[in-house]
Design a protein around this motif. Structure first.
Motif, PDB file in Angstrom:
ATOM      1  N   ILE A   1       0.835  -1.203   0.000  1.00 53.09           N
ATOM      2  CA  ILE A   1       0.000   0.000   0.000  1.00 53.09           C
ATOM      3  C   ILE A   1       0.868   1.251   0.000  1.00 53.09           C
ATOM      4  O   ILE A   1       0.610   2.222  -0.728  1.00 53.09           O
ATOM      5  N   GLN A   2       1.934   1.237   0.805  1.00 53.64           N
ATOM      6  CA  GLN A   2       2.805   2.407   0.874  1.00 53.64           C
ATOM      7  C   GLN A   2       3.544   2.641  -0.440  1.00 53.64           C
ATOM      8  O   GLN A   2       3.792   3.787  -0.816  1.00 53.64           O
ATOM      9  N   ARG A   3       3.890   1.559  -1.150  1.00 51.31           N
ATOM     10  CA  ARG A   3       4.579   1.718  -2.424  1.00 51.31           C
ATOM     11  C   ARG A   3       3.620   2.168  -3.529  1.00 51.31           C
ATOM     12  O   ARG A   3       3.948   3.054  -4.319  1.00 51.31           O
ATOM     13  N   ALA A   4       2.455   1.544  -3.586  1.00 52.72           N
ATOM     14  CA  ALA A   4       1.524   1.821  -4.678  1.00 52.72           C
ATOM     15  C   ALA A   4       0.671   3.058  -4.420  1.00 52.72           C
ATOM     16  O   ALA A   4       0.364   3.808  -5.349  1.00 52.72           O
ATOM     17  N   TYR A   5       0.273   3.260  -3.165  1.00 52.53           N
ATOM     18  CA  TYR A   5      -0.595   4.394  -2.826  1.00 52.53           C
ATOM     19  C   TYR A   5      -0.013   5.109  -1.600  1.00 52.53           C
ATOM     20  O   TYR A   5      -0.530   4.976  -0.483  1.00 52.53           O
ATOM     21  N   PRO A   6       1.067   5.842  -1.775  1.00 53.69           N
ATOM     22  CA  PRO A   6       1.742   6.468  -0.624  1.00 53.69           C
ATOM     23  C   PRO A   6       0.894   7.493   0.101  1.00 53.69           C
ATOM     24  O   PRO A   6       1.195   7.846   1.241  1.00 53.69           O
ATOM     25  N   GLU A   7      -0.169   7.979  -0.557  1.00 54.29           N
ATOM     26  CA  GLU A   7      -1.013   8.970   0.104  1.00 54.29           C
ATOM     27  C   GLU A   7      -1.995   8.339   1.091  1.00 54.29           C
ATOM     28  O   GLU A   7      -2.632   9.046   1.879  1.00 54.29           O
ATOM     29  N   ARG A   8      -2.126   7.010   1.078  1.00 57.22           N
ATOM     30  CA  ARG A   8      -3.053   6.319   1.967  1.00 57.22           C
ATOM     31  C   ARG A   8      -2.434   6.122   3.356  1.00 57.22           C
ATOM     32  O   ARG A   8      -1.267   5.766   3.482  1.00 57.22           O
ATOM     33  N   SER A   9      -3.256   6.315   4.363  1.00 60.42           N
ATOM     34  CA  SER A   9      -2.843   6.038   5.741  1.00 60.42           C
ATOM     35  C   SER A   9      -3.394   4.681   6.164  1.00 60.42           C
ATOM     36  O   SER A   9      -4.415   4.231   5.642  1.00 60.42           O
ATOM     37  N   THR A  10      -2.728   4.048   7.110  1.00 56.74           N
ATOM     38  CA  THR A  10      -3.132   2.713   7.557  1.00 56.74           C
ATOM     39  C   THR A  10      -3.076   2.635   9.072  1.00 56.74           C
ATOM     40  O   THR A  10      -2.118   3.106   9.696  1.00 56.74           O
ATOM     41  N   VAL A  11      -4.114   2.030   9.648  1.00 56.94           N
ATOM     42  CA  VAL A  11      -4.163   1.786  11.084  1.00 56.94           C
ATOM     43  C   VAL A  11      -4.125   0.281  11.312  1.00 56.94           C
ATOM     44  O   VAL A  11      -4.905  -0.466  10.699  1.00 56.94           O
ATOM     45  N   LEU A  12      -3.225  -0.165  12.167  1.00 57.11           N
ATOM     46  CA  LEU A  12      -3.124  -1.576  12.531  1.00 57.11           C
ATOM     47  C   LEU A  12      -3.752  -1.788  13.904  1.00 57.11           C
ATOM     48  O   LEU A  12      -3.415  -1.089  14.859  1.00 57.11           O
ATOM     49  N   ILE A  13      -4.671  -2.766  13.986  1.00 57.65           N
ATOM     50  CA  ILE A  13      -5.254  -3.165  15.281  1.00 57.65           C
ATOM     51  C   ILE A  13      -4.697  -4.528  15.646  1.00 57.65           C
ATOM     52  O   ILE A  13      -4.807  -5.481  14.871  1.00 57.65           O
ATOM     53  N   ASP A  14      -4.104  -4.615  16.825  1.00 59.67           N
ATOM     54  CA  ASP A  14      -3.550  -5.894  17.277  1.00 59.67           C
ATOM     55  C   ASP A  14      -3.559  -5.908  18.802  1.00 59.67           C
ATOM     56  O   ASP A  14      -3.303  -4.880  19.440  1.00 59.67           O
ATOM     57  N   ASN A  15      -3.842  -7.089  19.354  1.00 61.16           N
ATOM     58  CA  ASN A  15      -3.919  -7.206  20.808  1.00 61.16           C
ATOM     59  C   ASN A  15      -2.733  -7.939  21.402  1.00 61.16           C
ATOM     60  O   ASN A  15      -2.673  -8.142  22.617  1.00 61.16           O
ATOM     61  N   THR A  16      -1.783  -8.354  20.558  1.00 58.95           N
ATOM     62  CA  THR A  16      -0.640  -9.126  21.047  1.00 58.95           C
ATOM     63  C   THR A  16       0.637  -8.300  21.129  1.00 58.95           C
ATOM     64  O   THR A  16       1.526  -8.625  21.921  1.00 58.95           O
ATOM     65  N   LEU A  17       0.744  -7.265  20.323  1.00 62.77           N
ATOM     66  CA  LEU A  17       1.946  -6.437  20.330  1.00 62.77           C
ATOM     67  C   LEU A  17       1.975  -5.546  21.570  1.00 62.77           C
ATOM     68  O   LEU A  17       0.935  -5.053  22.019  1.00 62.77           O
ATOM     69  N   SER A  18       3.159  -5.335  22.101  1.00 60.15           N
ATOM     70  CA  SER A  18       3.302  -4.413  23.240  1.00 60.15           C
ATOM     71  C   SER A  18       3.716  -3.022  22.792  1.00 60.15           C
ATOM     72  O   SER A  18       3.489  -2.042  23.497  1.00 60.15           O
ATOM     73  N   ASP A  19       4.316  -2.932  21.601  1.00 61.06           N
ATOM     74  CA  ASP A  19       4.741  -1.647  21.048  1.00 61.06           C
ATOM     75  C   ASP A  19       4.443  -1.628  19.552  1.00 61.06           C
ATOM     76  O   ASP A  19       4.312  -2.670  18.910  1.00 61.06           O
ATOM     77  N   SER A  20       4.384  -0.422  19.019  1.00 60.61           N
ATOM     78  CA  SER A  20       4.103  -0.256  17.596  1.00 60.61           C
ATOM     79  C   SER A  20       5.248  -0.814  16.759  1.00 60.61           C
ATOM     80  O   SER A  20       6.418  -0.591  17.063  1.00 60.61           O
ATOM     81  N   PRO A  21       4.933  -1.534  15.679  1.00 59.48           N
ATOM     82  CA  PRO A  21       5.990  -2.016  14.779  1.00 59.48           C
ATOM     83  C   PRO A  21       6.428  -0.956  13.780  1.00 59.48           C
ATOM     84  O   PRO A  21       7.315  -1.216  12.963  1.00 59.48           O
ATOM     85  N   PHE A  22       5.810   0.238  13.846  1.00 61.59           N
ATOM     86  CA  PHE A  22       6.134   1.314  12.911  1.00 61.59           C
ATOM     87  C   PHE A  22       6.984   2.367  13.613  1.00 61.59           C
ATOM     88  O   PHE A  22       6.758   2.694  14.774  1.00 61.59           O
ATOM     89  N   TYR A  23       7.935   2.917  12.899  1.00 60.44           N
ATOM     90  CA  TYR A  23       8.815   3.933  13.455  1.00 60.44           C
ATOM     91  C   TYR A  23       8.939   5.105  12.478  1.00 60.44           C
ATOM     92  O   TYR A  23       9.117   4.910  11.279  1.00 60.44           O
ATOM     93  N   ASN A  24       8.807   6.296  13.024  1.00 62.98           N
ATOM     94  CA  ASN A  24       8.999   7.537  12.256  1.00 62.98           C
ATOM     95  C   ASN A  24       8.140   7.572  10.997  1.00 62.98           C
ATOM     96  O   ASN A  24       8.617   7.872   9.898  1.00 62.98           O
ATOM     97  N   SER A  25       6.865   7.240  11.134  1.00 60.21           N
ATOM     98  CA  SER A  25       5.933   7.292  10.010  1.00 60.21           C
ATOM     99  C   SER A  25       4.682   8.040  10.436  1.00 60.21           C
ATOM    100  O   SER A  25       4.067   7.699  11.449  1.00 60.21           O
ATOM    101  N   ASN A  26       4.312   9.037   9.646  1.00 58.72           N
ATOM    102  CA  ASN A  26       3.107   9.803   9.941  1.00 58.72           C
ATOM    103  C   ASN A  26       1.860   9.195   9.330  1.00 58.72           C
ATOM    104  O   ASN A  26       0.749   9.654   9.605  1.00 58.72           O
ATOM    105  N   SER A  27       2.026   8.178   8.472  1.00 57.66           N
ATOM    106  CA  SER A  27       0.875   7.577   7.800  1.00 57.66           C
ATOM    107  C   SER A  27       0.518   6.200   8.345  1.00 57.66           C
ATOM    108  O   SER A  27      -0.398   5.558   7.840  1.00 57.66           O
ATOM    109  N   LEU A  28       1.246   5.724   9.352  1.00 60.34           N
ATOM    110  CA  LEU A  28       0.982   4.424   9.952  1.00 60.34           C
ATOM    111  C   LEU A  28       0.757   4.591  11.448  1.00 60.34           C
ATOM    112  O   LEU A  28       1.519   5.291  12.115  1.00 60.34           O
TER     113      LEU A  28
END
Length: 333
Positions: A132-159
């Motif tokens: 999605i980021q490669r093909a449609y960089p203007e799209r933002s994405t929200v990840l919902i997960d109950n197992t992660l303790s921290d975000s897997p994304f770093y320094n991204s304003n669209s994730l």
């Protein structure tokens, strides 16, 4: 009235309250010095300038009170400045650090609009986000997960990462599902396939109940749960195990077919597979007629979808209607 005002004041964030108090103090002392020494501070703006540089202990010295009362007022303002201004700066820095920590922990509600929401963190969702980021960089994405303790994304304003159970309405509300473009539910492979499908359908039901117009794609692992996913309101179902088994079966007899299918679905490949609503100029024409028109635009028609039923390479005399969807290979983006 007084109690209502106090409750309202308590609900205001600390930084806003501090800003209001500091502004009030600065304007009060600016007015006081402008009133006490109109010769030294001929305009109210100059008095405000003096109050700001004095309260922050900068002290340029371009405006200095000369009277005893003016200097006493300046001394009091300096004391207030050391207290309130420094306290404000400390709280501002603390609030910035806290917000970053909450963002990393996934406890801040999303403010994205027209974004994708993907449920569960796994290899499929990771690749989906990358594509999605490669093909449609203007799209933002929200990840919902109950197992992660921290975000897997770093320094991204669209994730953004939201920690929580996706089958809870509060979690979907945090992901701003009412403003989302689509919801994608991937299977949680840490459980059995039956349990993963049950959890996916529960999330689907919750999402449709909370926001019935959201477009939802759900991954289903077992064939027994496919009808239940349709009854639950899935707009599109990805039967990943069935698709994989079909590709493996055909690849044994027809070498290269798996690679071809993958290429057709690659969002960065050319030509790429598209599904589009029937263009107005194609309504009422036959499949043969619109195929001829499409070839002029470097498009190859593959089939149509009528009332949810897809037909590949239909009869040339098939008439296209307004509600039909067209499947084609497009060489232009």
């Amino acid at each position: 009235m007084i109690h209502y005002t106090i409750r309202l004041y308590d609900r205001i964030p600390v930084l806003v309250r501090l800003s209001f108090i500091i502004t009030l103090i600065l304007f009060f002392f600016a007015f006081l010095l402008h009133y006490l020494e109109p010769e030294t501070f001929p305009t109210f703006f100059e008095a405000v300038w003096w109050a700001i540089v004095t309260s922050t202990t900068v002290g340029y010295g371009d405006f200095v009170p000369t009277s005893t009362l003016g200097r006493l007022a300046g001394m009091v303002l300096i004391l207030f400045g050391i207290g309130f201004v420094l306290f404000f700066v400390q709280n501002l820095a603390s609030a910035t650090v806290d917000e970053k920590r909450h963002w990393q922990k996934g406890t801040i509600s999303s403010s994205f609009n027209n974004h994708y929401i993907i449920v569960n963190w796994n290899e499929r969702s990771r690749q989906f986000i990358e594509q999605i980021q490669r093909a449609y960089p203007e799209r933002s994405t929200v990840l919902i997960d109950n197992t992660l303790s921290d975000s897997p994304f770093y320094n991204s304003n669209s994730l953004q990462f939201i920690k929580g159970n996706p089958s809870f309405q509060d979690t979907l509300k945090k992901a701003n599902i009412r403003k989302a473009r689509a919801l994608i539910i991937t299977a949680e492979l840490k459980e059995t396939e039956q349990s993963a499908d049950a959890q996916s359908i529960l999330t689907l039901l919750t999402a449709k109940h909370y926001c019935d117009d959201i477009y939802i794609t759900v991954e289903i692992l077992t064939s027994e749960q496919l009808p239940n996913a349709r009854h639950a309101g899935a707009d599109e179902i990805i039967a990943s195990n069935i698709i994989s088994s079909l590709l493996m079966t055909e690849s044994l007899e027809q070498q290269g077919i798996a690679e071809t299918i993958t290429l057709l679905l690659d969002v960065e490949a050319t030509p790429f597979l598209r599904s589009i609503p029937c263009p107005e100029e194609w309504i009422g024409n036959t499949f043969q007629e619109i195929s001829t028109q499409a070839r002029k635009d470097a498009k190859l028609l593959l089939g149509i979808s009528k009332n949810g039923q897809t037909t590949l390479n239909p009869e040339e005399s098939t008439v296209i209607h307004e509600d039909d969807s067209i499947f084609l290979l497009d060489s232009s983006r």
